[in-house]
Design an enzyme around this catalytic site. Structure first.
Site, PDB file in Angstrom:
ATOM      1  N   SER A 147       6.588   0.116  -6.928  1.00  0.00           N
ATOM      2  CA  SER A 147       5.372   0.202  -7.741  1.00  0.00           C
ATOM      3  C   SER A 147       5.786   0.443  -9.183  1.00  0.00           C
ATOM      4  O   SER A 147       6.895   0.924  -9.443  1.00  0.00           O
ATOM      5  CB  SER A 147       4.510   1.374  -7.247  1.00  0.00           C
ATOM      6  OG  SER A 147       3.499   1.695  -8.179  1.00  0.00           O
ATOM      7  N   TYR A 160       2.450  10.034  -3.540  1.00  0.00           N
ATOM      8  CA  TYR A 160       2.630   8.580  -3.646  1.00  0.00           C
ATOM      9  C   TYR A 160       3.721   8.245  -4.656  1.00  0.00           C
ATOM     10  O   TYR A 160       4.618   7.437  -4.379  1.00  0.00           O
ATOM     11  CB  TYR A 160       1.311   7.932  -4.060  1.00  0.00           C
ATOM     12  CG  TYR A 160       1.380   6.436  -4.227  1.00  0.00           C
ATOM     13  CD1 TYR A 160       1.280   5.591  -3.129  1.00  0.00           C
ATOM     14  CD2 TYR A 160       1.559   5.863  -5.479  1.00  0.00           C
ATOM     15  CE1 TYR A 160       1.344   4.213  -3.273  1.00  0.00           C
ATOM     16  CE2 TYR A 160       1.625   4.490  -5.645  1.00  0.00           C
ATOM     17  CZ  TYR A 160       1.516   3.666  -4.543  1.00  0.00           C
ATOM     18  OH  TYR A 160       1.601   2.302  -4.695  1.00  0.00           O
TER      19      TYR A 160
END
Length: 284
Positions: A147, A160
């Protein structure tokens, strides 16, 4: 013939967490190109819906219920697929979940689930599939979903963010290990920017802190307003994997900006700070 069609016009692809979001978009794109797509998800009905959509458009797909947080399930899937198909050309370790809240407020169970899915899902996907890939001796590709968050920080999304930092470093080490082993396996770190997905739609399990609902709402609105179309993003991802790139970005300028900020922070070794954009998000 495009590089995508040349590389991914045939063979078996496995995509984890493909019942929705980026996983579903990648699976559908691979089906369009001509691969036999193994659509896996913890929710079997969602996996079957995506597989059925691929078949409805003339592609080949099968659905498998899979919980990537359970290493034995990945072992069984890999053994079954190599027994039936002989080889798996592409493994996409996509499964991931979002968790929101102050680190001390997120329940222990949710912490464990997040790290097991986001980190161990990729680790054990590789551990389960690579020995079979090596034995098959054919060119293969592995793509791990990182990400833009792999290069930044965001309080209240700590679980996360740290998981994506881990996936990025895992992918870098894996790339070098396969080089050392002289294996015909390419590794890609997939770095999505902001795509229009449903990742912020569902609450993070029982006991999610009350403030998390506001954060999710803000992020959903940002995605809806500024996010890239899912299919466009997934087409970019598949094309770059086919080209053999390690760095696979949907929005390269976003990736470059995040990395530049990280490099500056590490070089200057200052206290962690929030960007103005992140500060506005948290205070809105």
């Amino acid at each position: 013939m495009s590089i995508e069609q040349e590389v991914f016009g045939s063979g078996v692809a496995v995509v984890t967490g493909a019942g929705a979001g980026i996983g579903s978009g990648i699976a559908r794109r691979l089906g369009q190109l001509g691969m036999h797509v193994v659509v896996t998800d913890i929710a079997g009905d969602r996996a079957e819906a995506v597989a059925a959509a691929i078949r409805a458009q003339g592609g080949r797909a099968e659905a498998q219920t899979l919980d990537v947080s359970r290493p034995a399930e990945l072992d069984r899937l890999a053994a079954d697929l190599f027994r039936r198909h002989g080889a798996v050309k592409l493994l996409v370790n996509n499964a991931g979940i979002e968790t929101i809240g102050f680190s001390w407020e997120v329940p222990a169970e949710r912490w464990e689930t997040t790290l097991n899915v986001n980190i161990h899902g990729a680790v054990h996907g590789v551990r389960a599939f690579v020995p079979h890939m090596l034995k098959a001796g054919q060119p293969a590709w592995i793509a791990n979903l990182a990400s833009v968050g792999s290069f930044g920080v965001m309080p209240t999304q700590t679980a996360y963010i740290m998981s994506k930092h881990a996936v990025q470093s895992f992918s870098e080490c894996l790339f070098l290990e396969l080089q050392m082993a002289k294996a015909p396996i390419r590794v890609s770190s997939v770095i999505p920017g902001m795509l229009k997905t449903s990742i912020f739609d569902e609450a993070g399990g029982k006991g999610e802190p009350p403030a998390a609902s506001h954060h999710r709402k803000v992020m959903r609105e940002l995605m809806s307003t500024y996010g890239m179309d899912l299919d466009e993003g997934c087409q970019r991802i598949v094309a770059q994997i086919a080209e053999g790139r390690f760095w696979v970005s949907t929005q390269p300028e976003m990736t470059t900006g995040m990395i530049a900020g990280r490099v500056d922070f590490l070089t200057r070794q200052t206290d962690p700070t929030l960007s103005e954009q992140a500060r506005h998000l948290l205070e809105s």
